[in-house]
Design an enzyme around this catalytic site. Structure first.
Site, mmCIF file in Angstrom:
data_model
loop_
_atom_site.group_PDB
_atom_site.id
_atom_site.type_symbol
_atom_site.label_atom_id
_atom_site.label_comp_id
_atom_site.label_asym_id
_atom_site.label_seq_id
_atom_site.Cartn_x
_atom_site.Cartn_y
_atom_site.Cartn_z
ATOM 1 N N SER A 15 0.848 -1.194 0.000
ATOM 2 C CA SER A 15 0.000 0.000 0.000
ATOM 3 C C SER A 15 0.883 1.242 0.000
ATOM 4 O O SER A 15 2.033 1.203 0.434
ATOM 5 C CB SER A 15 -0.898 0.018 1.242
ATOM 6 O OG SER A 15 -1.548 1.275 1.344
ATOM 7 N N HIS A 16 0.325 2.353 -0.495
ATOM 8 C CA HIS A 16 1.038 3.631 -0.403
ATOM 9 C C HIS A 16 1.226 4.033 1.064
ATOM 10 O O HIS A 16 2.134 4.779 1.390
ATOM 11 C CB HIS A 16 0.256 4.728 -1.130
ATOM 12 C CG HIS A 16 0.432 4.694 -2.617
ATOM 13 N ND1 HIS A 16 0.079 3.608 -3.384
ATOM 14 C CD2 HIS A 16 0.944 5.602 -3.483
ATOM 15 C CE1 HIS A 16 0.363 3.857 -4.641
ATOM 16 N NE2 HIS A 16 0.878 5.066 -4.738
ATOM 17 N N SER A 17 0.338 3.530 1.916
ATOM 18 C CA SER A 17 0.411 3.865 3.338
ATOM 19 C C SER A 17 0.932 2.663 4.122
ATOM 20 O O SER A 17 0.319 1.599 4.102
ATOM 21 C CB SER A 17 -0.979 4.244 3.842
ATOM 22 O OG SER A 17 -1.044 4.060 5.241
ATOM 23 N N GLY A 50 3.656 6.390 -0.427
ATOM 24 C CA GLY A 50 4.153 5.961 -1.736
ATOM 25 C C GLY A 50 4.524 4.498 -1.665
ATOM 26 O O GLY A 50 4.224 3.817 -0.677
#
Lengths: 133, 204
Positions: A15-17, A50
């Site tokens: 995940s981006h997070s 990201g």
């Protein structure tokens, strides 16, 4: 985070997070315990939101299984970076890692549940992708 | 075209400088239609490229391009890392050490095809391909450095009225219209820097 049951398909959550990736991994652990090799990665190389190829490669290594690894991703950059990471794997591993077109949280839980029953990589990917079918 | 070590180092500095100097502009373009990190991401990638000098310039041109691509893939993050990184890596794979113009045309085409495959995208979808594809046409048609740089800038401008079909901006649908695509802008900056350096090499 890897399991003692290397016969099952490994699951990687991207995940981006980092918080989402870790949280989704927590949900998977609660559902299937240690039955599947599992790893997560999230955030760019500076720790911001990201995804990064090096982190994904490391997660694939952590969740590696001879049965293969299914990767669950959230947004476009996570998918592109995951595909790039797969291409950078040693040739004998490349075909045994698949990026799923599935929602990251639900897909990871379903994929892990499928994997915990000893299903093949193709079957794991298929059940995760049924969310979008 | 033969680039000696000094010229290779000049090329790397020009490429990196063009992105780093415009990082704020790229970020504000990305804030309009993306997630606002394009400038920061590209800057981080090209700072890592600069940090790899002078070792990069010690390599042959193809090896140097591959190494730049790999650095961008590993450091940029987001979708632009693999896209821009793939372009450089494929260019490095396809170019001989002393490329002719024809070699450059062929290699650029291969690199563009690789970017299309990586992003599952085509020109017309408001991405960096909307700069790469028309610039390649000018290169293949015999255009000089000035014509190539001008086309790069104009092609980036032409993404403004487009609706995004790929990438984060596509989430916005019609609201993506009216803003220049940040990836197109960074591609035009890189092309501008490259042709300026290469023209200097050819003319001196």
């Amino acid at each position: 985070m890897s399991s003692l049951r290397p016969g099952n398909v490994g699951i990687v959550i991207v995940s981006h997070s980092p918080k989402i990736a870790e949280g989704a991994a927590d949900m998977v652990r609660q559902m299937v315990g240690d039955a599947v090799p599992l790893a997560w990665t999230g955030g760019d190389v500076d720790g911001g939101l990201g995804t990064n190829v090096a982190g994904i490669l490391e997660a694939i290594e952590t969740a590696w299984s001879p049965a293969g690894v299914a990767i669950l991703v959230d947004l476009g950059g996570a998918e592109t970076n995951s595909e790039m990471a797969v291409e950078m794997l040693p040739e004998d591993r490349r075909a045994r890692v698949l990026v799923c077109n599935a929602p990251v949280v639900e897909g990871a839980v379903i994929a892990a549940t499928e994997s915990s029953g000893g299903s093949s990589l193709a079957a794991v990917k298929r059940s995760a992708e049924e969310f979008y079918a | 075209m033969s680039l000696d070590r000094v010229a290779r180092e000049r090329l790397v500095r020009a490429l990196a400088g063009s992105v780093i100097e415009h990082a704020d502009e790229l970020t504000s373009l990305d804030q309009a239609i993306g997630d606002g990190d394009h400038g920061l991401n590209m800057k981080r990638g090209f700072e890592a490229v600069l940090a790899a000098l002078p070792g990069l310039a010690d390599k042959s041109l193809p090896e140097m391009l591959k190494a730049i691509g790999m650095t961008l893939v590993m450091k940029v993050g987001g979708a632009s890392g693999p896209l821009v990184g793939t372009f450089f890596m494929e260019l490095g794979k396809a170019l001989p050490e002393q490329p002719s113009r024809a070699d450059l045309v062929t290699a650029t085409e291969k690199a563009i095809e690789a970017v299309k495959a990586r992003g599952r995208s085509e020109a017309g979808q408001k991405t960096l391909l909307d700069v790469l594809v028309p610039v390649h046409a000018v290169l293949a048609g015999g255009g000089d450095a000035k014509a190539i740089a001008a086309e790069a800038a104009q092609a980036a401008d032409r993404t403004t009225p487009m609706q995004a079909i790929r990438g984060r901006a596509s989430f916005l649908g019609e609201r993506s219209i009216g803003h220049m695509d940040p990836g197109s802008r960074s591609a035009s900056l890189l092309i501008g820097a490259a042709v300026e350096t290469l023209e200097f090499e050819v003319n001196t």
